[in-house]
Scaffold this motif. Structure first.
Motif, PDB file in Angstrom:
ATOM      1  N   PHE A  35     -18.209  -6.246 -11.840  1.00  0.00           N
ATOM      2  CA  PHE A  35     -16.637  -6.095 -11.633  1.00  0.00           C
ATOM      3  C   PHE A  35     -15.865  -6.055 -13.111  1.00  0.00           C
ATOM      4  CE2 PHE A  35     -17.879  -7.565  -7.489  1.00  0.00           C
ATOM      5  CZ  PHE A  35     -17.211  -6.713  -6.709  1.00  0.00           C
ATOM      6  N   SER A  38     -16.344  -2.900 -14.981  1.00  0.00           N
ATOM      7  CA  SER A  38     -15.563  -1.755 -14.254  1.00  0.00           C
ATOM      8  C   SER A  38     -14.091  -1.964 -14.271  1.00  0.00           C
ATOM      9  CB  SER A  38     -15.879  -2.062 -12.670  1.00  0.00           C
ATOM     10  OG  SER A  38     -17.276  -1.644 -12.310  1.00  0.00           O
ATOM     11  N   TYR A  39     -13.555  -3.337 -14.391  1.00  0.00           N
ATOM     12  CA  TYR A  39     -12.265  -3.461 -14.618  1.00  0.00           C
ATOM     13  C   TYR A  39     -11.670  -2.897 -15.953  1.00  0.00           C
ATOM     14  CZ  TYR A  39      -7.743  -6.141 -14.885  1.00  0.00           C
ATOM     15  OH  TYR A  39      -6.642  -6.496 -14.964  1.00  0.00           O
ATOM     16  N   ASP A  57      -4.506  -4.426 -10.885  1.00  0.00           N
ATOM     17  CA  ASP A  57      -4.888  -5.743 -10.436  1.00  0.00           C
ATOM     18  C   ASP A  57      -4.954  -5.524  -8.770  1.00  0.00           C
ATOM     19  OD1 ASP A  57      -4.927  -6.793 -12.749  1.00  0.00           O
ATOM     20  OD2 ASP A  57      -3.094  -7.634 -12.988  1.00  0.00           O
ATOM     21  N   THR A  60      -8.107  -3.855  -7.902  1.00  0.00           N
ATOM     22  CA  THR A  60      -9.052  -4.731  -8.112  1.00  0.00           C
ATOM     23  C   THR A  60      -9.582  -5.694  -6.837  1.00  0.00           C
ATOM     24  OG1 THR A  60      -8.899  -4.340 -10.407  1.00  0.00           O
ATOM     25  CG2 THR A  60     -10.345  -6.526  -9.789  1.00  0.00           C
TER      26      THR A  60
END
Length: 277
Positions: A35, A38-39, A57, A60
């Motif tokens: 994660f 990926s972010y 955000d 996500t």
């Protein structure tokens, strides 16, 4: 790791550290890295596409929840249906009472196909909420999904799970998962992780050459690539559940087919000239 008789002896390393029955696992850390990386990558995409931090955000959160819930429910329904259909609440308990003693296990059992469905649902809800074109955002998200999938397969390797089939002992990279048995096996988890990383490079190169490709193209390439790799890799893996031994193709392969077909449709569908973000 020890090299004995041309095979790598891998004893596994589940916990980074543990206190009593509670521990921080390498597998959990791989999910976290999936994660986080990926972010970071998506932040670069959003910056290039002039999207806001708030947009990222919000995306996500939708993807995080969709991935975890989808992967968990998918595993329970696809691989352990009989166990959970009578006690569905156990799907969401991070504890196990096997052996008569409750202990923290995290969510023991996550299915990538369920995670994929969860991501698509989360993506649909995000697109609807923010009035973003679904295919536009799906194209961008597929740039990072293969990287995340690679981290998760590395976590499987650390856990000595989803092991490969028996390999020639003289195969230089054959692995003996000593927590399972003393048999040299294909490190199928690492094969799959490598395949996903190669796919990620292909998607990024395609995107960099043209930041506005035909809508759905990257999404389609990503679906075909991800699930073709998964389909092929199943030939190198042991079946996860006993019922798969009687199947012509196993559950992982069967569930991959609709995603591959969807990818083919997205690639060969007529181009939509309308640009919506």
């Amino acid at each position: 790791m020890d090299f004995i008789l041309n095979a790598i002896q891998w004893s596994g390393a589940e916990n980074i550290f543990s206190i009593g029955s509670f521990g921080i696992r390498y597998y959990s850390m791989c999910w976290l890295l999936a994660f986080v990386v990926s972010y970071i990558l998506m932040s670069k995409v959003f910056k290039r596409e002039r999207k806001t931090q708030d947009d990222l955000d919000r995306l996500t959160m939708y993807i995080f929840v969709g991935t975890i819930l989808g992967a968990r429910v998918g595993h329970c329904l696809f691989y352990e249906f009989d166990k959970y259909i009578t006690q569905p609440w156990l799907m969401f308990l991070p504890f196990s009472n096997e052996g008569g003693e409750w202990r923290f296990t995290g969510f023991a059992g996550l299915a990538s196909h369920g995670g994929a469905i969860g991501i698509l649902i989360g993506l649909y809800l995000y697109a609807k909420k923010t009035k973003t074109d679904f295919l536009w955002i799906a194209d961008r998200l597929l740039l990072v999904v293969p990287v995340a999938a690679a981290f998760i397969r590395i976590g499987n390797f650390m856990n000595s799970e989803i092991i490969g089939k028996v390999a020639d002992p003289n195969l230089p990279w054959a692995v003996i998962f000593t927590k399972v048995d003393n048999t040299p096996r294909h490190p199928a988890q690492l094969y799959e992780a490598l395949g996903y990383l190669v796919l990620s490079v292909i998607l990024w190169v395609t995107y960099q050459k043209n930041s506005t490709p035909k809508k759905g193209l990257l999404f389609g390439i990503g679906l075909i690539g991800l699930f073709t790799i998964r389909f092929i890799m199943e030939f190198f893996k042991e079946n996860q559940e006993a019922f798969e031994d009687t199947m012509f193709i196993n559950m992982g392969q069967l569930l991959s087919v609709p995603f591959i077909l969807a990818g083919l449709y997205l690639i060969f569908r007529p181009a939509d000239t309308k640009t919506v973000k």
